[in-house]
Design an enzyme around this catalytic site. Structure first.
Site, mmCIF file in Angstrom:
data_model
loop_
_atom_site.group_PDB
_atom_site.id
_atom_site.type_symbol
_atom_site.label_atom_id
_atom_site.label_comp_id
_atom_site.label_asym_id
_atom_site.label_seq_id
_atom_site.Cartn_x
_atom_site.Cartn_y
_atom_site.Cartn_z
ATOM 1 C CE LYS A 1 -2.190 3.238 1.572
ATOM 2 N NZ LYS A 1 -2.388 4.667 0.629
ATOM 3 C CD GLU B 1 13.348 1.988 9.418
ATOM 4 O OE1 GLU B 1 13.656 3.074 9.683
ATOM 5 O OE2 GLU B 1 14.372 0.654 9.581
ATOM 6 C CD GLU C 1 10.153 13.770 10.396
ATOM 7 O OE1 GLU C 1 9.354 14.390 11.400
ATOM 8 O OE2 GLU C 1 11.159 13.506 9.967
HETATM 9 P P1 NAP Z 1 2.066 9.308 6.707
HETATM 10 O O1 NAP Z 1 1.643 10.180 6.675
HETATM 11 O O2 NAP Z 1 2.027 8.750 7.589
HETATM 12 O O3 NAP Z 1 2.562 8.742 5.489
HETATM 13 C C1 NAP Z 1 3.335 7.400 4.748
HETATM 14 C C2 NAP Z 1 2.019 6.341 4.183
HETATM 15 O O4 NAP Z 1 0.979 5.617 5.391
HETATM 16 C C3 NAP Z 1 1.647 6.492 3.403
HETATM 17 O O5 NAP Z 1 1.159 4.886 2.874
HETATM 18 C C4 NAP Z 1 0.462 6.668 3.738
HETATM 19 O O6 NAP Z 1 -1.429 6.390 2.843
HETATM 20 C C5 NAP Z 1 -0.206 5.602 4.664
HETATM 21 N N1 NAP Z 1 -0.357 6.095 6.492
HETATM 22 C C6 NAP Z 1 -0.913 7.469 6.972
HETATM 23 N N2 NAP Z 1 -1.478 7.529 8.123
HETATM 24 C C7 NAP Z 1 -1.848 5.848 7.650
HETATM 25 C C8 NAP Z 1 -2.597 5.464 9.181
HETATM 26 N N3 NAP Z 1 -3.185 5.839 10.227
HETATM 27 N N4 NAP Z 1 -3.083 4.021 9.209
HETATM 28 C C9 NAP Z 1 -2.253 3.707 7.637
HETATM 29 N N5 NAP Z 1 -1.813 3.559 7.302
HETATM 30 C C10 NAP Z 1 -1.134 5.203 6.732
HETATM 31 O O7 NAP Z 1 3.622 9.941 6.372
HETATM 32 P P2 NAP Z 1 4.494 11.221 5.203
HETATM 33 O O8 NAP Z 1 4.040 11.979 6.003
HETATM 34 O O9 NAP Z 1 3.660 10.610 3.823
HETATM 35 O O10 NAP Z 1 5.525 10.949 4.974
HETATM 36 C C11 NAP Z 1 6.508 11.796 5.768
HETATM 37 C C12 NAP Z 1 7.001 10.956 6.810
HETATM 38 O O11 NAP Z 1 7.724 9.437 7.324
HETATM 39 C C13 NAP Z 1 8.152 12.007 8.319
HETATM 40 O O12 NAP Z 1 7.397 11.725 9.514
HETATM 41 C C14 NAP Z 1 9.539 11.032 7.848
HETATM 42 O O13 NAP Z 1 10.500 10.819 8.393
HETATM 43 C C15 NAP Z 1 9.255 9.539 7.329
HETATM 44 N N6 NAP Z 1 9.331 9.435 6.994
HETATM 45 C C16 NAP Z 1 10.823 8.083 7.815
HETATM 46 C C17 NAP Z 1 11.488 6.775 7.055
HETATM 47 C C18 NAP Z 1 12.590 6.061 8.098
HETATM 48 O O14 NAP Z 1 12.700 5.081 7.405
HETATM 49 N N7 NAP Z 1 12.173 6.427 9.226
HETATM 50 C C19 NAP Z 1 11.557 7.140 5.848
HETATM 51 C C20 NAP Z 1 10.995 7.898 5.003
HETATM 52 C C21 NAP Z 1 9.811 8.385 5.691
HETATM 53 P P3 NAP Z 1 -1.528 7.362 2.011
HETATM 54 O O15 NAP Z 1 -0.983 8.376 1.705
HETATM 55 O O16 NAP Z 1 -3.149 7.387 2.001
HETATM 56 O O17 NAP Z 1 -2.416 9.361 3.508
#
Ligand code: NAP
Length: 457
Positions: free
Chosen positions: A154, A228, A359
């Site tokens: 997903k 992650e 962040e």
């Molecule tokens: P995000 O909103 O959490 O989205 C990431 C993924 O999770 C997407 O596929 C999103 O789907 C899904 N998602 C969001 N909320 C969800 C929920 N409640 N239940 C199930 N799935 C859910 O993250 P983002 O804002 O796109 O990415 C940025 C964040 O990711 C930052 O905090 C960054 O630091 C972190 N990140 C961490 C790493 C690591 O390796 N530690 C690497 C890269 C990024 P939808 O798009 O459909 O909402």
């Protein structure tokens, strides 16, 4: 969020997608379960051969895939090409090393002999973010598949074309039906997938909020998950550091991927004795960065991936300045269409301001002055997150002191924090748990099966 490709350089819709229906998802899970049941019996050498074939496809399709990432999420084409090449490297690494990592271990003691087998778990659900639309998926998928699992993806809702391209790539490389599948579903559909008995475990890369939510669903059905999540990585410059090298790396560390990486340096913690020199060297390099069309090979900084992302970074910078920080360069949206933000440096940043406590996921660098290594370490650890860190010093014993004092998953000494298939990647505290890549990542989604005793001859 609707599932759609929108070009961040223009704000124009490229293509919208209907979510996959319940029937489609049901059939996909059936295929995944059947494929996992067969794939686990496939010899390691044949699994490795598939990864090699995937690497060859990645090499062939490198330019097409890179352009897709640039179009859908705005990273520079140069960095998108590097990302696709890294995926191929990851495939080849596990193709070469995976057999050894998964080999049965024999344990022999005076009173028994036994063995440890590394067996697959089944179908792994991967919930992935858009920022490295290929590498995030490959670094989860490649070790999981090498270990004998199947995967359903997903992906983030703003990179559906990249998500579908990955599925196609596996298919064209000869992956058995159902081994790797993309589901176009909203985040709200993830809980039901986790609860489905055909899903064995889940890996998520994304925000803390998403990680907590997913982990709570996995906890309810006792399924393994790897998280992650976000980072607020410190970049510590001590008084004896090579300031020119530190400043040069600092620009990449903050600005790579238009500032949107979990392991971007997000807090620059600098000894006050070298702070003026560091700021001057850093700011002059940031001023030289070219903001523009990410498909242009001379561009350094493209747009933020989403309109919300551009609004968020603008708000964080504005609030930090209101709190008392000094703006050294940047500080506003770029004067062009799309979701561009000027590369920004802030100094004298108050410790309770937005850039210190949240962040920052964009091209904005807050600098903090400290009196020495002890204060630097206290400030570095003063965050609920603990992903990466970078320490700049010429003193080996000080470097080791930092290594053992930092509450993080990764410390890079005089170097840029970056993931690499050969070494484990992950964090502690709010940054999550579990590891990706390296041997540790490969063993996250295996059943470590203990076998003791034998049939008497
Ligand atoms: P995000 O909103 O959490 O989205 C990431 C993924 O999770 C997407 O596929 C999103 O789907 C899904 N998602 C969001 N909320 C969800 C929920 N409640 N239940 C199930 N799935 C859910 O993250 P983002 O804002 O796109 O990415 C940025 C964040 O990711 C930052 O905090 C960054 O630091 C972190 N990140 C961490 C790493 C690591 O390796 N530690 C690497 C890269 C990024 P939808 O798009 O459909 O909402």
């Amino acid at each position: 969020m609707a599932i759609a490709s929108v070009n961040p350089s223009t704000g124009l819709l490229l293509r919208a997608f209907e979510s996959h229906t319940g029937v489609f998802v049901e059939e996909a899970l059936g295929r995944a379960a059947r494929s996992a049941a067969e794939w686990r019996r496939v010899p390691l050498s044949r699994r490795a051969a598939l990864l090699t074939a995937v690497a060859i496809r990645l090499d062939t399709e490198r330019e097409t895939l890179a352009r897709l990432a640039t179009l859908e999420m705005g990273k520079t084409l140069r960095s998108a090409r590097d990302e696709v090449a890294k995926c191929a490297f990851g495939c080849r690494y596990y193709a070469a090393e995976g057999e050894l990592m998964l080999a049965t271990e024999r344990i022999t003691a005076a009173d028994f002999s036994g063995r440890i087998r590394y067996e697959p778990l089944g179908v792994i659900l991967a919930v992935m973010p858009w920022n490295f639309p290929f590498w995030q998926v490959f670094r989860a998928a490649v070790p999981a598949l090498m270990a004998g699992n199947a995967m359903v993806l997903k992906h983030a809702s703003n990179v559906p074309q990249c998500a579908l391209a990955i599925e196609q790539l596996f298919r064209e490389a000869g992956a058995p039906e159902g081994l790797f599948q993309t589901l176009l579903i909203p985040a709200s559909g993830v809980a039901a997938l986790i609860a489905d008995p055909r899903i064995a475990a889940v890996t998520v890369t994304g925000s803390e909020a998403a990680g907590r939510d997913i982990a709570s669903h996995a906890g309810r059905v006792t399924k393994k998950c790897v998280l992650e999540l976000g980072g607020s990585d410190p970049f510590i410059v001590l008084a004896d550091a090579d300031i020119e090298r530190a400043a040069q790396t600092a620009v990449t560390a903050r600005m790579l991927n238009n500032g949107q990486s979990c392991v971007c340096a997000k807090r620059f913690i600098v000894d006050h004795r070298v702070a003026d020199a560091f700021e001057a060297a850093f700011v002059s390099r940031v001023r030289a960065l070219k903001v523009g069309d990410p498909a242009d090979d001379t561009t350094d900084i493209g747009p933020l991936a989403t309109e919300q992302g551009a609004r968020d970074i603008a708000s964080q910078v504005d609030r930090t300045i209101t709190s008392g920080a000094t703006l050294l360069v940047g500080g506003s949206r770029a004067q062009r269409d799309g979701w561009f933000y000027e590369p920004t440096v802030l100094s004298n940043v108050p410790l309770d301001s937005a850039a210190a406590t949240e962040e920052t996921f964009g091209p904005a660098a807050p600098i903090f002055r400290v009196s020495g290594v002890d204060e630097a370490l206290v400030l570095a650890n003063a965050t609920p997150l603990g992903l990466g860190s970078s320490v700049w010093t010429r003193d080996a014993s000080v470097a080791e002191h930092c290594v053992s004092s930092l509450d993080v998953g990764m410390v890079f000494i005089n170097a840029l924090v970056a993931s690499d298939p050969r070494i484990p990647f992950g964090g502690v505290k709010g940054s999550g748990y579990g590891r990706e890549v390296g041997v540790h990542g490969l063993r996250e989604f295996v059943n470590v099966k203990t076998v003791r005793g034998s049939v008497a001859p």
